[in-house]
Design an enzyme around this catalytic site. Structure first.
Site, mmCIF file in Angstrom:
data_model
loop_
_atom_site.group_PDB
_atom_site.id
_atom_site.type_symbol
_atom_site.label_atom_id
_atom_site.label_comp_id
_atom_site.label_asym_id
_atom_site.label_seq_id
_atom_site.Cartn_x
_atom_site.Cartn_y
_atom_site.Cartn_z
ATOM 1 C CG ASP A 1 -50.126 55.399 20.746
ATOM 2 O OD1 ASP A 1 -49.880 54.537 19.872
ATOM 3 O OD2 ASP A 1 -49.678 55.338 21.904
ATOM 4 C CB VAL A 2 -51.548 53.424 15.227
ATOM 5 C CG1 VAL A 2 -51.683 54.580 14.242
ATOM 6 C CG2 VAL A 2 -50.107 52.958 15.365
ATOM 7 C CB THR B 1 -38.046 57.891 5.608
ATOM 8 O OG1 THR B 1 -37.764 56.700 6.362
ATOM 9 C CG2 THR B 1 -38.658 57.528 4.276
ATOM 10 C CG ASN C 1 -46.881 54.794 6.114
ATOM 11 O OD1 ASN C 1 -46.079 54.136 5.456
ATOM 12 N ND2 ASN C 1 -46.561 55.960 6.688
ATOM 13 C CE1 TYR D 1 -39.976 47.847 10.213
ATOM 14 C CE2 TYR D 1 -38.742 46.498 8.658
ATOM 15 C CZ TYR D 1 -39.501 47.618 8.931
ATOM 16 O OH TYR D 1 -39.800 48.501 7.919
ATOM 17 C CG ASP E 1 -46.905 60.519 12.973
ATOM 18 O OD1 ASP E 1 -46.516 60.038 11.888
ATOM 19 O OD2 ASP E 1 -46.213 60.488 14.016
ATOM 20 C CE LYS F 1 -43.006 47.368 8.577
ATOM 21 N NZ LYS F 1 -44.089 48.371 8.452
#
Ligand SMILES: NC(=O)c1ccc[n+]([C@@H]2O[C@H](COP(=O)([O-])OP(=O)(O)OC[C@H]3O[C@@H](n4cnc5c(N)ncnc54)[C@H](O)[C@@H]3O)[C@@H](O)[C@H]2O)c1
Length: 246
Positions: free
Chosen positions: A63-64, A191, A90, A156, A37, A160
């Site tokens: 950092d993905v 969350t 995720n 978004y 993360d 997805k």
């Protein structure tokens, strides 16, 4: 796949669904969990919970969106444990205010980069590793927002939907290389991301929705991810975790 004694990588592990899943993997007997993360303080918190649940936790600030960071994450997992059996891609963000079509273009690009491109690139690295090491399981976080039109955050929703189709497209890897790639589609889940949707507070549109549906807990999604990992028949599939009516 039985989770006992396996090694997992979880991205977006500092909070929410990633944290709950990392802990549940440990509770199910995972040997080690690499926690990735941007949020280093959050990673330390997750690491404590994973350790308490019985697995070795390796916080890996990542950092993905950066290829070198993803490569380092996989290297750290392999060097520490000598195996990588499970990858849960995720990490994710929402566009936040202002709603589409007024979203800043830089934000649109970042949403696509984190929510879709990074999932594909991380999966590629996982597949290349698992192909040479006897197979594995990859689970990618999509959203019910990737199944239903969603104008306020169309970027978004598009990202997805892309995660769902990418995961479906990888279905043949089960027969080719013993690698099962699947997606999970959470409904509205309690969350920190919900507050980011409204730019630091719950968005106005969420209140009326929550009058009619039960909000999911991160553990509900973690349970679905564990189910996908354990079900050896699932490949190129997606699981929807729906909100139940009140
Ligand atoms: N909460 C919901 O209602 C809901 C519904 C459907 C799908 N999802 C998806 O679930 C996933 C997890 O989100 P969550 O709800 O737990 O929210 P969250 O905000 O608690 O977790 C997302 C995590 O991703 C991390 N992250 C963001 N950008 C990153 C980057 N570039 N590199 C590494 N890490 C990064 C954040 O620091 C955060 O810890 C996301 O992909 C989200 O889109 C959430």
């Amino acid at each position: 796949m039985k989770i006992r004694d396996k090694v997992a990588i979880v991205t977006g592990a500092a909070a929410g669904i990633g944290r709950a899943t990392a802990v549940m993997l440990a509770e199910n007997g995972a040997r080690g969990v690499v926690l990735a993360d941007l949020d280093e303080a959050g990673l330390q918190g997750t690491a404590k919970l994973v350790t308490a649940a019985g697995a070795e936790a390796i916080p890996a600030p990542t950092d993905v969106t950066r290829l070198d960071a993803l490569q380092q994450m996989y290297r750290a997992a392999d060097e520490t444990f000598g195996q990588i059996d499970i990858v849960f891609n995720n990490a994710g963000i929402v566009s936040g205010p202002p709603p589409f079509p007024d979203t800043d273009v830089a934000r649109v690009k970042l949403v696509l980069e984190i929510d879709l491109t990074s999932v594909i690139v991380s999966s590629q690295l996982a597949i290349q590793y698992m192909r040479d090491h006897g197979g594995g399981v990859i689970v990618n976080t999509a959203s019910t927002g990737g199944l239903n039109p969603y104008l306020a955050d169309a970027p978004y929703a598009a990202a997805k939907a892309g995660v769902i189709m990418f995961s479906r497209s990888c279905g043949d890897l089960k027969d080719q290389a013993g690698i099962r790639v699947n997606a999970v589609c959470p409904g509205v889940t309690e969350t920190p991301i919900l507050d980011k949707t409204g730019g630091g507070q719950r968005p106005d549109w969420l209140g009326p929705i929550l009058e009619h549906i039960q909000i999911l807990a991160p553990q509900d999604i973690a349970r679905a991810v564990v189910g996908v990992i354990e079900d050896d028949n699932m490949a190129g599939d997606y699981v929807v975790v729906q909100n139940q009516p009140k």
